[in-house]
Design an enzyme around this catalytic site. Structure first.
Site, PDB file in Angstrom:
ATOM      1  N   SER A 133      -2.006 -19.061  13.477  1.00 43.53           N
ATOM      2  CA  SER A 133      -0.846 -19.047  12.567  1.00 43.53           C
ATOM      3  C   SER A 133      -0.483 -20.481  12.191  1.00 43.53           C
ATOM      4  CB  SER A 133       0.350 -18.389  13.269  1.00 43.53           C
ATOM      5  OG  SER A 133       0.805 -19.224  14.321  1.00 43.53           O
ATOM      6  N   ASP A 149      -3.669 -16.916   9.896  1.00 43.13           N
ATOM      7  CA  ASP A 149      -2.735 -15.786   9.936  1.00 43.13           C
ATOM      8  C   ASP A 149      -1.482 -16.143   9.124  1.00 43.13           C
ATOM      9  OD1 ASP A 149      -1.836 -13.320  10.834  1.00 43.13           O
ATOM     10  OD2 ASP A 149      -1.036 -14.087  12.730  1.00 43.13           O
ATOM     11  N   HIS A 150      -1.092 -15.276   8.212  1.00 41.33           N
ATOM     12  CA  HIS A 150       0.135 -15.467   7.419  1.00 41.33           C
ATOM     13  C   HIS A 150       0.186 -16.807   6.673  1.00 41.33           C
ATOM     14  CE1 HIS A 150       2.033 -11.774   8.765  1.00 41.33           C
ATOM     15  NE2 HIS A 150       1.621 -12.063   9.982  1.00 41.33           N
ATOM     16  N   GLU A 192      -1.431  -9.045   1.379  1.00 40.97           N
ATOM     17  CA  GLU A 192      -0.490  -8.085   1.991  1.00 40.97           C
ATOM     18  C   GLU A 192       0.427  -7.482   0.942  1.00 40.97           C
ATOM     19  OE1 GLU A 192       1.338  -9.031   5.735  1.00 40.97           O
ATOM     20  OE2 GLU A 192       3.036  -7.683   5.388  1.00 40.97           O
ATOM     21  N   HIS A 215      -0.960  -5.419  10.870  1.00 39.03           N
ATOM     22  CA  HIS A 215      -0.265  -6.471  11.634  1.00 39.03           C
ATOM     23  C   HIS A 215       0.684  -5.785  12.616  1.00 39.03           C
ATOM     24  CE1 HIS A 215      -1.133 -10.296   9.383  1.00 39.03           C
ATOM     25  NE2 HIS A 215      -1.799  -9.386   8.697  1.00 39.03           N
ATOM     26  N   ASN A 244      -4.142  -6.630  14.396  1.00 40.22           N
ATOM     27  CA  ASN A 244      -3.610  -7.905  14.892  1.00 40.22           C
ATOM     28  C   ASN A 244      -2.777  -7.714  16.156  1.00 40.22           C
ATOM     29  OD1 ASN A 244      -4.619  -8.863  12.506  1.00 40.22           O
ATOM     30  ND2 ASN A 244      -2.710  -9.787  11.799  1.00 40.22           N
ATOM     31  N   ILE A 245      -3.134  -8.467  17.179  1.00 44.31           N
ATOM     32  CA  ILE A 245      -2.403  -8.366  18.455  1.00 44.31           C
ATOM     33  C   ILE A 245      -2.087  -9.769  18.963  1.00 44.31           C
ATOM     34  CG2 ILE A 245      -2.552  -7.603  20.870  1.00 44.31           C
ATOM     35  CD1 ILE A 245      -4.415  -5.316  19.827  1.00 44.31           C
ATOM     36  N   SER A 248       1.679 -10.369  20.515  1.00 40.43           N
ATOM     37  CA  SER A 248       2.760 -10.226  21.512  1.00 40.43           C
ATOM     38  C   SER A 248       2.276  -9.693  22.859  1.00 40.43           C
ATOM     39  CB  SER A 248       3.865  -9.306  20.979  1.00 40.43           C
ATOM     40  OG  SER A 248       4.441  -9.871  19.833  1.00 40.43           O
TER      41      SER A 248
HETATM   42  P1  13P Z   1       2.383  -8.419  17.326  1.00 37.32           P
HETATM   43  O1  13P Z   1       3.639  -9.235  17.368  1.00 37.32           O
HETATM   44  O2  13P Z   1       2.694  -6.950  17.324  1.00 37.32           O
HETATM   45  O3  13P Z   1       1.412  -8.775  18.390  1.00 37.32           O
HETATM   46  O4  13P Z   1       1.668  -8.714  15.905  1.00 37.32           O
HETATM   47  C1  13P Z   1       0.891  -9.865  15.730  1.00 37.32           C
HETATM   48  C2  13P Z   1       0.508 -10.088  14.320  1.00 37.32           C
HETATM   49  O5  13P Z   1       0.664  -9.267  13.448  1.00 37.32           O
HETATM   50  C3  13P Z   1      -0.124 -11.383  13.997  1.00 37.32           C
HETATM   51  O6  13P Z   1      -0.285 -11.546  12.624  1.00 37.32           O
HETATM   52  O1  G3H Z   2       2.421 -12.575  13.044  1.00 42.24           O
HETATM   53  C1  G3H Z   2       2.732 -13.575  13.676  1.00 42.24           C
HETATM   54  C2  G3H Z   2       1.945 -13.978  14.866  1.00 42.24           C
HETATM   55  O2  G3H Z   2       2.336 -13.258  16.001  1.00 42.24           O
HETATM   56  C3  G3H Z   2       2.025 -15.455  15.040  1.00 42.24           C
HETATM   57  O3  G3H Z   2       3.261 -15.831  15.546  1.00 42.24           O
HETATM   58  O4  G3H Z   2       4.065 -17.614  14.008  1.00 42.24           O
HETATM   59  O5  G3H Z   2       4.927 -17.401  16.366  1.00 42.24           O
HETATM   60  O6  G3H Z   2       2.578 -18.213  15.946  1.00 42.24           O
HETATM   61  P1  G3H Z   2       3.740 -17.374  15.457  1.00 42.24           P
HETATM   62 ZN    ZN Z   3       1.204 -10.616  11.386  1.00 39.17          ZN
END
Ligand code: 13P
Ligand code: G3H
Ligand code: ZN
Length: 333
Positions: A69, A106-107, A158, A235, A278-279, A281
């Site tokens: 990210s 990511d994002h 997205e 996600h 996507n995992i 958390s």
């Molecule tokens: P979680 O917070 O459910 O793990 O999602 C992570 C995610 O979507 C990263 O882009």
């Molecule tokens: O979707 C978000 C991911 O879990 C990344 O989280 O922006 O805190 O690194 P972060």
């Molecule tokens: Zn995400």
């Protein structure tokens, strides 16, 4: 002359992530779509997380997406992360298996960030224009696809908004993806995969206590009808396993009402149009639970390897479980 120099530069760049031994998502998603499984996309910010991801993917013979990210780039330093990813390819081989590894942004929120990632060896990027109005999302996503195509880098777009709060991503409420929009979006932007909002959300608090933790499989089915065989991304797909939450709370933590997506629902989604899950958390919880336990039960311990090591082991165990029992991507490398 300018065009000639540009073509030389592009040729160089095209070879870049490939020189690192990374791959884009094109073939992985085509195979996953045919085979009824999803590719794991695990976020990483440090060495132990990366070791656990690679080791789990090698042990299960699974392709894997290393997800970075904007927050991870800030935390760990973008240059170090890129060398860690390069090291991951060598590490997998050393462990005995040449698995396909993707380095994915990511994002991503701008063409500028995407450029910076592609130039440092990313093989895949997400451009998240989901908070923009529809036409602005199309325009931003299209501009990223045009750029990324030059380097054979894959792009995830997205549509729809996920609720939840992370460092760089936040929204209070869901806006489910509108099935009527997906065909037009995919056609006009030429993205390679599409993240959708069907009730998953970022973070550890995905549902209110007492409500039914259910994702909208009906919307997924509708979307899959409009864009058959197109790779869909989910996600916010952590399941927030209660054993980690309980362990965190037992050893001094305070996590109340943490609820995730039931794993059987994700398994069903992976068997249908969903090609990437996507995992993040769940990994954070596994690490925190292991670290809290060591620090609480061995208060004299001050060697970071003594708590980061168990955290890494717990992460590896989690990822192996996800790959085999949720994604179904084992033996697909
Ligand atoms: P979680 O917070 O459910 O793990 O999602 C992570 C995610 O979507 C990263 O882009
Ligand atoms: O979707 C978000 C991911 O879990 C990344 O989280 O922006 O805190 O690194 P972060
Ligand atoms: Zn995400």
């Amino acid at each position: 002359m300018y065009n000639f120099l540009l073509s030389l530069l592009i040729k160089d760049m095209q070879a870049f992530y490939k020189q690192l031994g990374l791959v884009n998502t094109h073939n992985l998603f085509a195979k996953a779509s045919q085979g009824g499984y999803a590719i794991p996309a695990f976020n990483f910010n440090n060495l132990e997380q990366l070791q656990a991801i690679i080791s789990a993917a090698v042990k299960t013979s699974s392709p894997v997406i290393l997800q970075v990210s904007a927050g991870a780039r800030k935390y760990a330093n973008q240059t170090l992360l890129r060398y860690l990813a390069e090291g991951a390819v060598a590490y997998a081989k050393e462990l005995g298996k040449n698995i396909p590894i993707v380095l994915h942004l990511d994002h991503g929120d701008s063409l500028e960030l995407v450029r910076s990632c592609v130039e440092s060896g990313f093989s895949s990027v997400m451009i998240d224009g989901s908070h923009l109005d529809y036409e602005a999302n199309v325009a931003l996503t299209k501009s990223v696809v045009e750029y990324a195509k030059l380097y054979d880098v894959s792009v995830e777009g997205e549509l729809g908004i996920l609720a939840g709060v992370e460092d760089e991503v936040s929204s209070k409420t869901h806006t489910y993806t509108e099935p009527d929009q997906v065909e037009d979006f995919v056609k006009r932007t030429e993205v390679n995969s599409l993240a959708i909002a069907i009730g998953t959300s970022h973070g550890a608090f995905k549902f209110k206590p007492g409500t039914n933790p259910e994702i909208r499989m009906d919307i997924l089915t509708e979307i899959a009808k409009r864009i058959p065989h197109f790779p869909i991304v989910l996600h916010g797909s952590s399941s927030i396993p209660h054993q980690y939450v309980d362990q965190i709370n037992e050893y001094g933590g305070k996590l109340e009402n943490a609820i995730g997506i039931p794993e059987d629902q994700l398994r069903l989604a992976a068997k249908s149009a969903v090609c990437k899950i996507n995992i993040d958390s769940d990994g954070r919880l596994a690490m925190t639970a292991a670290i809290r336990k060591v620090l609480a039960t061995s208060p004299a311990e001050f060697d970071p390897r003594k708590y980061l090591g168990p955290a890494r082991d717990a992460l590896e165990e989690l990822y192996i479980h996800k790959i085999i029992n949720v994604l179904g991507s084992n033996n697909q490398a």
